[in-house]
Design an enzyme around this catalytic site. Structure first.
Site, PDB file in Angstrom:
ATOM      1  N   SER A 141       0.834  -1.195   0.000  1.00 17.16           N
ATOM      2  CA  SER A 141       0.000   0.000   0.000  1.00 17.16           C
ATOM      3  C   SER A 141       0.868   1.244   0.000  1.00 17.16           C
ATOM      4  O   SER A 141       2.038   1.211   0.387  1.00 17.16           O
ATOM      5  CB  SER A 141      -0.900   0.021   1.241  1.00 17.16           C
ATOM      6  OG  SER A 141      -0.116   0.089   2.425  1.00 17.16           O
ATOM      7  N   ASP A 142       0.301   2.346  -0.434  1.00 22.41           N
ATOM      8  CA  ASP A 142       0.995   3.614  -0.277  1.00 22.41           C
ATOM      9  C   ASP A 142       0.912   4.020   1.193  1.00 22.41           C
ATOM     10  O   ASP A 142       0.091   3.509   1.950  1.00 22.41           O
ATOM     11  CB  ASP A 142       0.375   4.685  -1.170  1.00 22.41           C
ATOM     12  CG  ASP A 142       1.369   5.785  -1.514  1.00 22.41           C
ATOM     13  OD1 ASP A 142       2.379   5.913  -0.803  1.00 22.41           O
ATOM     14  OD2 ASP A 142       1.132   6.516  -2.496  1.00 22.41           O
ATOM     15  N   ALA A 143       1.755   4.949   1.605  1.00 28.28           N
ATOM     16  CA  ALA A 143       1.842   5.327   3.012  1.00 28.28           C
ATOM     17  C   ALA A 143       0.487   5.774   3.551  1.00 28.28           C
ATOM     18  O   ALA A 143      -0.124   6.704   3.032  1.00 28.28           O
ATOM     19  CB  ALA A 143       2.870   6.438   3.200  1.00 28.28           C
TER      20      ALA A 143
END
Length: 427
Positions: A141-143
């Site tokens: 996932s992105d941050a």
């Protein structure tokens, strides 16, 4: 390949790059990170980047799956495009990066698609990516995007529920940068709320990558290797060549460029971008950066006076700065004005003109009668109707990197051809 070699020398075995999203709206702040508006071009560049990293034992992570920009060029905004649109426009670079480039990781995006956050969208992650495309790598996932199901999209009633939805939908790694958030997603697994088969699949994908990289047998690197690899003369020469070949000539009224050797004795360099050596979003401080002012002074040679005036910046019009720039230009044979835009992650642009008082500064500098060259720094389209007629020549330099000052000077004097092309539409 040069970037991958320097990366590997530091012991970095995964990069969160490249950004292969398609830039259909130049107001989006992250256009600077992309390869432009054309799916074919983005796919070719993605393959070149990914293949070079993966061949050197560094996992590439094409992102953001999928779209990450909604109506109006708004970052992380919900996307309602149909699947046919995604398949024709947004999917091609990802598919090419996997099948041709060998990408072993894919990063999900912040936005939702069809009402479901992309970090927990089973249609995207399980049906298409892992099923139809047979992707064997891991999905990260992105941050902080997993928590977005609860805090942004309101499709989950808690952070643990956000985690459960993400794991079950095909996410393999939660990437969190906010302190304390990472622990919020563990209970989804430790509490038995995610099926064992799904947990095994996620673990298997991560362990496979680590085994392929040899991290269990030899996880260390020689600390001296980074010193040997970083800033090699060959790499700097490559950086200069890349910058030279990417500069785009947007105007050359009266053939003012290239500058004639010996025909100019006083050069005015104007604007903070001439001394900032901006490298673009997510770039570090750089190593031995060469600014535009440095490059012009180095190239102009003996007997040529190169003066500098800060002028006005990108934030607000500063009358005193503009007046000083006008005085310098009026006493010079040619004026080179460096101008730039404000952009980046979570920094979308409502106005694509030059910010601050830069347009006024260009007009007033040109009004002195001194031939004026405008060099634009930025990663997206710029509207120029306010000043394009006043400027004699215009170059789009993008973010030309550590050797950018020399590269732009090469173009100004005709040592390099400004043969770059625009990957996004300029009005």
């Amino acid at each position: 390949g040069a970037v991958a070699a320097e990366t590997r020398s530091r012991g970095i075995r995964q990069v969160l790059s490249p950004v292969v999203n398609i830039s259909l709206d130049v107001r989006w702040g992250r256009v600077e990170e992309t390869y432009g508006e054309d799916p074919f071009l983005a796919a070719r560049l993605a393959v070149a980047f990914v293949r070079a990293f993966e061949a050197r034992g560094v996992v590439a992570t094409p992102k953001h799956f999928v779209a990450n920009v909604g109506a109006g060029g708004r970052d992380s905004y919900p996307v309602a495009d149909g699947e046919r649109h995604l398949r024709e426009i947004d999917f091609p670079p990802f598919l090419a990066a996997i099948r041709e480039g060998g990408a072993r990781s894919i990063m999900t995006s912040y936005n939702s698609w069809d009402g479901v956050p992309c970090s927990m969208n089973p249609r995207l992650l399980t049906d298409i990516l892992k099923g139809e495309w047979a992707f064997r790598g891991f999905v990260i996932s992105d941050a902080c995007s997993v928590g977005g199901a609860f805090s942004l999209h309101l499709t989950a009633d808690s952070y643990p529920e956000s985690g459960r939805q993400a794991w079950e939908s095909g996410l393999d790694v939660v990437f969190q940068t906010e302190i304390g958030h990472a622990s919020l997603f563990g209970p989804a697994i430790t509490g038995g709320n995610v099926g064992a088969a799904r947990v095994d699949d996620a673990v298997r994908r991560v362990l496979r990558a680590k085994m392929e990289l040899g991290l269990f047998e030899d996880p260390f690197v020689d600390p001296d290797e980074a010193e040997r690899e970083s800033g090699l003369d060959a790499h700097r020469a490559l950086a200069r060549r890349a910058a030279r070949e990417s500069v785009v000539l947007l105007k050359n009224g009266g053939g003012i460029l290239p500058l004639a050797n010996g025909g100019t004795s006083r050069i005015a360099v104007i604007g903070p971008d001439a001394v900032d050596a901006r490298l673009g979003g997510y770039s570090g401080p750089g190593i031995r950066k060469v600014t535009l002012l440095d490059g012009i002074r180095e190239r102009s040679g003996p007997g040529v006076s190169v003066g500098y005036a800060e002028g006005c910046g990108r934030i607000a019009a500063e009358e005193k700065g503009i007046e000083a720039a006008v005085r310098l230009a009026g006493a010079s044979d040619i004026a080179v004005v460096a101008a730039g835009i404000e952009e980046g992650a979570a920094r979308d642009r409502a106005d694509i003109r030059l910010p601050g008082g830069q347009a006024e500064m260009i007009r007033r500098v040109a009004a002195t009668g001194t031939p004026t060259v405008v060099v634009i720094y930025g990663g997206s389209a710029v509207a120029m109707s306010e000043w394009i007629e006043a400027a004699d020549a215009v170059l789009m330099a993008w973010y030309p990197g550590e050797e950018g000052g020399r590269a732009v000077a090469d173009v100004l004097w005709g040592d390099a051809d400004p043969g770059g092309r625009l990957p996004v539409t300029f009005p």
